[in-house]
Scaffold this motif. Structure first.
Motif, mmCIF file in Angstrom:
data_model
loop_
_atom_site.group_PDB
_atom_site.id
_atom_site.type_symbol
_atom_site.label_atom_id
_atom_site.label_comp_id
_atom_site.label_asym_id
_atom_site.label_seq_id
_atom_site.Cartn_x
_atom_site.Cartn_y
_atom_site.Cartn_z
ATOM 1 N N TRP A 216 0.680 -1.245 0.052
ATOM 2 C CA TRP A 216 0.024 -0.096 0.056
ATOM 3 C C TRP A 216 1.057 1.214 0.001
ATOM 4 O O TRP A 216 0.634 2.252 -0.801
ATOM 5 C CB TRP A 216 -0.906 0.021 1.386
ATOM 6 C CG TRP A 216 -1.857 0.985 1.268
ATOM 7 C CD1 TRP A 216 -1.525 2.503 1.991
ATOM 8 C CD2 TRP A 216 -3.169 1.250 1.120
ATOM 9 N NE1 TRP A 216 -2.660 3.284 1.962
ATOM 10 C CE2 TRP A 216 -3.618 2.617 1.044
ATOM 11 C CE3 TRP A 216 -3.946 0.428 0.599
ATOM 12 C CZ2 TRP A 216 -4.996 2.932 0.978
ATOM 13 C CZ3 TRP A 216 -5.391 0.689 0.018
ATOM 14 C CH2 TRP A 216 -5.861 2.049 0.313
ATOM 15 N N GLN A 219 2.851 2.115 -3.160
ATOM 16 C CA GLN A 219 2.039 2.594 -4.253
ATOM 17 C C GLN A 219 1.986 4.140 -4.041
ATOM 18 O O GLN A 219 1.313 4.694 -5.022
ATOM 19 C CB GLN A 219 0.790 1.766 -4.404
ATOM 20 C CG GLN A 219 0.682 0.400 -4.894
ATOM 21 C CD GLN A 219 -0.527 -0.214 -4.806
ATOM 22 O OE1 GLN A 219 -1.691 0.314 -4.674
ATOM 23 N NE2 GLN A 219 -0.782 -1.686 -5.002
ATOM 24 N N ARG A 220 2.332 4.703 -2.911
ATOM 25 C CA ARG A 220 1.988 6.116 -2.604
ATOM 26 C C ARG A 220 3.317 6.759 -2.276
ATOM 27 O O ARG A 220 3.383 7.729 -1.731
ATOM 28 C CB ARG A 220 0.875 5.978 -1.648
ATOM 29 C CG ARG A 220 -0.390 5.506 -1.809
ATOM 30 C CD ARG A 220 -1.323 5.234 -0.574
ATOM 31 N NE ARG A 220 -2.577 4.905 -1.214
ATOM 32 C CZ ARG A 220 -2.972 3.740 -1.720
ATOM 33 N NH1 ARG A 220 -2.048 2.834 -2.005
ATOM 34 N NH2 ARG A 220 -4.103 3.560 -2.079
ATOM 35 N N GLU A 222 5.867 5.797 -0.756
ATOM 36 C CA GLU A 222 6.637 5.492 0.474
ATOM 37 C C GLU A 222 7.005 3.926 0.950
ATOM 38 O O GLU A 222 6.517 3.102 -0.037
ATOM 39 C CB GLU A 222 5.807 5.940 1.753
ATOM 40 C CG GLU A 222 5.671 7.222 1.599
ATOM 41 C CD GLU A 222 4.595 7.896 2.958
ATOM 42 O OE1 GLU A 222 4.533 9.036 3.239
ATOM 43 O OE2 GLU A 222 4.090 6.932 3.497
ATOM 44 N N ASN A 237 -0.651 8.559 4.753
ATOM 45 C CA ASN A 237 -0.863 7.547 4.186
ATOM 46 C C ASN A 237 -1.414 6.173 4.987
ATOM 47 O O ASN A 237 -1.858 5.264 4.498
ATOM 48 C CB ASN A 237 0.369 6.979 3.669
ATOM 49 C CG ASN A 237 0.668 7.565 1.912
ATOM 50 O OD1 ASN A 237 -0.477 8.006 1.368
ATOM 51 N ND2 ASN A 237 1.643 7.906 1.841
ATOM 52 N N GLU A 240 -5.180 6.709 5.428
ATOM 53 C CA GLU A 240 -5.711 6.068 4.242
ATOM 54 C C GLU A 240 -5.793 4.551 4.289
ATOM 55 O O GLU A 240 -6.875 3.962 3.819
ATOM 56 C CB GLU A 240 -5.144 6.731 2.907
ATOM 57 C CG GLU A 240 -5.879 6.309 1.663
ATOM 58 C CD GLU A 240 -5.237 6.844 0.488
ATOM 59 O OE1 GLU A 240 -5.507 6.448 -0.702
ATOM 60 O OE2 GLU A 240 -3.959 7.603 0.710
ATOM 61 N N SER A 306 -3.856 -2.188 -7.210
ATOM 62 C CA SER A 306 -2.991 -0.919 -7.272
ATOM 63 C C SER A 306 -3.744 0.137 -7.377
ATOM 64 O O SER A 306 -5.100 0.184 -7.579
ATOM 65 C CB SER A 306 -1.896 -1.110 -8.377
ATOM 66 O OG SER A 306 -2.667 -0.685 -9.488
ATOM 67 N N LYS A 307 -3.064 1.296 -6.922
ATOM 68 C CA LYS A 307 -3.632 2.554 -6.758
ATOM 69 C C LYS A 307 -3.936 2.892 -8.394
ATOM 70 O O LYS A 307 -5.035 3.492 -8.547
ATOM 71 C CB LYS A 307 -2.934 3.526 -6.090
ATOM 72 C CG LYS A 307 -3.585 4.989 -5.972
ATOM 73 C CD LYS A 307 -2.501 5.771 -4.994
ATOM 74 C CE LYS A 307 -3.566 7.239 -5.150
ATOM 75 N NZ LYS A 307 -2.512 8.228 -4.149
#
Length: 441
Positions: A216, A219-220, A222, A237, A240, A306-307
């Motif tokens: 997770w 994908q952001r 980090e 994050n 979220e 995935s995002k």
């Protein structure tokens, strides 16, 4: 498969390693010069080695055979095996390390590479010339810490969403395209499965330990941990992530709240996926055979959602099933390296161990293993092969103090799904707790 230690077991490890540091402070080198001069030419000089590993009847049997074959081929080498069980392995190892009787060869887990290597208990394997690392290059970073190679993966797994195609068919739901599906698609698929089942099963399980969180976060932009051993996750994050978990459980398409608490601790044959109570399951790729045997369905492995809806941005990564390490105090590091090399690079050894310690990294070894695999084991190998060109995520080795972070994440997720905490409160509490674990290690 990832395991977690209890607080008591973890305390025993850190106490034992603390004693090791005290010995080093009293003048005993934590990394002897013998380990730094382990030339390949010494690998068959006379030596008596100790070899520690946790296992099961299958692993114990083939490990014994490989070692006996090696001893027969190299009569100057004798090996005393120390097989154990996961529940007691680490307590025994910490006692051995503290007492200066650490095994020469140690089967190691990712969560404890930093605990042992970072405290001087493991040799830098890049200095042991009897181990041929060239065929293993793609996996070596998984065992590096501060520039030193403290463990070489025995084989690799990757995280995945496993689908029971039999239940998909019963619910009238198509298996999604795992190269393009998003988290919203995952929730939508879970909802369709729940609705289509007529109450017979729900859409998905949820494991919720650090492996989902690593994916997770990547994908952001980090990582769970930074390369310098800090927590890399922001409150935003994390919030979220916890909000997503809350949405899944509120929807009724995942486990019940109580069912989640039971499921994450259950044996495979008693899990929601293993008993056909959910149609999708998060798991490590090598677990598919055990789960399919339990539920009797036609299973397949999918990439995580995935995002961005793009396979090369889903953050999936190779994880070492376990590692081979060598004690920094070994009096025969070259000979120990020779035996480690046998397990990693020998095709005759590969014919015995197959993929039980993970999918081999050496292509020549894998070529021997693949034709001998069961149909479901082959699915795991095919999945690993399918994602190899998409992987851009190589998570740093978890820093000291973080071996329990998976269970910490699950505990805060339970606070959210039981209404004891909001997503933002859980995110702040998780961040504070993990930072405390790292700081106090």
């Amino acid at each position: 498969m990832t395991h977690q230690l209890t607080r008591r077991q973890f305390g025993a490890i850190t106490t034992g390693l603390g004693a090791t540091l005290l010995l080093a402070a009293c003048g005993t080198s934590a990394t002897p010069t013998s380990a730094q001069k382990a030339s390949a030419g010494d690998k068959f000089k006379k030596a008596s080695l100790t070899f520690a590993f946790w296992g099961n009847p299958v692993r114990n049997a083939y490990t014994d055979q490989i070692i006996k074959n090696y001893e027969k081929a190299h009569p100057t080498i004798t090996v005393a095996q120390q097989p154990g069980e996961w529940a007691t392995y680490w307590t025994k190892l910490s006692t051995q390390v503290a007492g200066g009787t650490a095994p020469d060869i140690i089967q190691m887990d990712q969560a404890y590479i930093a605990e042992y290597g970072g405290r001087g208990a493991l040799a830098d394997l890049s200095t042991i010339e009897s181990i041929d690392t060239k065929p293993l290059k793609s996996t070596l970073d998984e065992g590096r810490l501060n520039g030193k190679l403290y463990g070489i993966p025995t084989g690799n797994n990757a995280y995945a969403v496993c689908v029971n195609k039999t239940l998909f068919e019963k619910a009238g739901v198509e298996v999604p395209d795992d190269k393009t599906w998003t988290w919203d698609d995952y929730l939508d698929t879970a909802h369709k499965l729940t609705q289509g089942s007529g109450g017979a099963f729900r859409g998905t399980n949820w494991f919720g330990a650090d492996q989902e969180l690593k994916i997770w976060l990547y994908q952001r932009g980090e990582d769970l941990y930074t390369k310098d051993g800090k927590l890399g996750a922001s409150v935003d994050n994390l919030t979220e992530f916890f909000a997503f978990v809350q949405k899944l459980f509120t929807s009724g398409d995942g486990p019940t709240n109580d069912g989640y608490a039971t499921d994450i601790a259950a044996a495979v044959e008693q899990t929601l996926f293993g008993t056909n109570k959910v149609a999708m399951c998060w798991m490590w790729s090598n677990q598919i055979t055990a789960y399919q045997k339990a539920n009797g369905g036609d299973c397949a492995l999918l990439r995580p959602p995935s995002k961005a809806g793009s396979a090369d941005k889903n953050g999936v990564y190779y994880k070492a099933s376990m590692y081979w390490s060598i004690s920094s105090r070994s009096k025969a590091p070259a000979q120990a390296g020779g035996l480690v090399n046998e397990f990693l690079n020998s095709t005759s050894a590969a014919a015995l161990q197959l993929a039980e310690r993970g999918v081999p990294a050496n292509p020549d070894v894998l070529a021997v293993v693949k034709p001998k695999l069961s149909a479901t084991d082959q699915l795991a190998v095919d999945y690993m092969d399918a994602i190899k060109d998409e992987i851009t995520n190589v998570p740093p080795v978890p820093p000291k103090g973080t071996s329990t972070v998976g269970t910490v994440a699950q505990r805060h997720e339970q606070d959210v799904i039981f209404g004891r905490a909001t997503p933002v409160a859980a995110a702040k509490a998780f961040k504070s707790e993990v930072e405390g674990l790292i700081a106090s290690a």
